[in-house]
Design a protein around this motif. Structure first.
Motif: not given
Length: 141
Positions: A117-141
């Motif tokens: 969402r524009y003002e308040d993306p759900d980083a936790s929900g995004i991270s959950d989707v990422m994990w399922r598709y082989g994308v590993d979320p990081l705490s910093h770049p």
């Protein structure tokens, strides 16, 4: 099949998908508004990504190295490379992204869009989707 998916102020327009290329690649255009960025820095487990600058100047951080990508310039993000992107410029940025092999397709971005969402993306929900598709979320770049 051309499909555009909105991610907050960004958009992903698929030109070719893994479904059309027997999982060889996904090819899409990514637009990033001024001030826009990916919410979750990450790595890719199962594919490499090649980025071509089309319009504007986008900023990419790979292994903590900051790279300004201008029209006509390109960069390779090998699988396993920590990365992040943002548009620090005052105009819309547009890049072409080629992911090979194709493992995500538009379905990944459709799922991500539900949490972006524009003002308040759900980083936790995004991270959950990422994990399922082989994308590993990081705490910093």
């Amino acid at each position: 099949m051309v499909e555009t998916i909105r991610l907050g102020g960004m958009s992903v327009t698929f030109l070719m998908t893994r479904h059309e290329t027997a999982d060889a690649l996904d090819l899409f255009e990514l637009t990033i508004p001024a001030g826009g960025s990916v919410v979750v820095p990450h790595t890719h487990r199962n594919y490499d990504e090649w980025i071509l600058g089309m319009n504007g100047i986008t900023t990419w951080t790979l292994n903590r190295e900051i790279i300004s990508l201008r029209p006509g310039e390109h960069l390779l993000i090998p699988r396993g490379t920590p990365h992040f992107f943002a548009n620090l410029d005052d105009q819309m940025g547009r890049v072409m992204c080629l992911q090979t092999p194709g493992v995500m397709g538009p379905e990944y971005y459709r799922e991500i869009a539900r949490h972006y969402r524009y003002e308040d993306p759900d980083a936790s929900g995004i991270s959950d989707v990422m994990w399922r598709y082989g994308v590993d979320p990081l705490s910093h770049p």
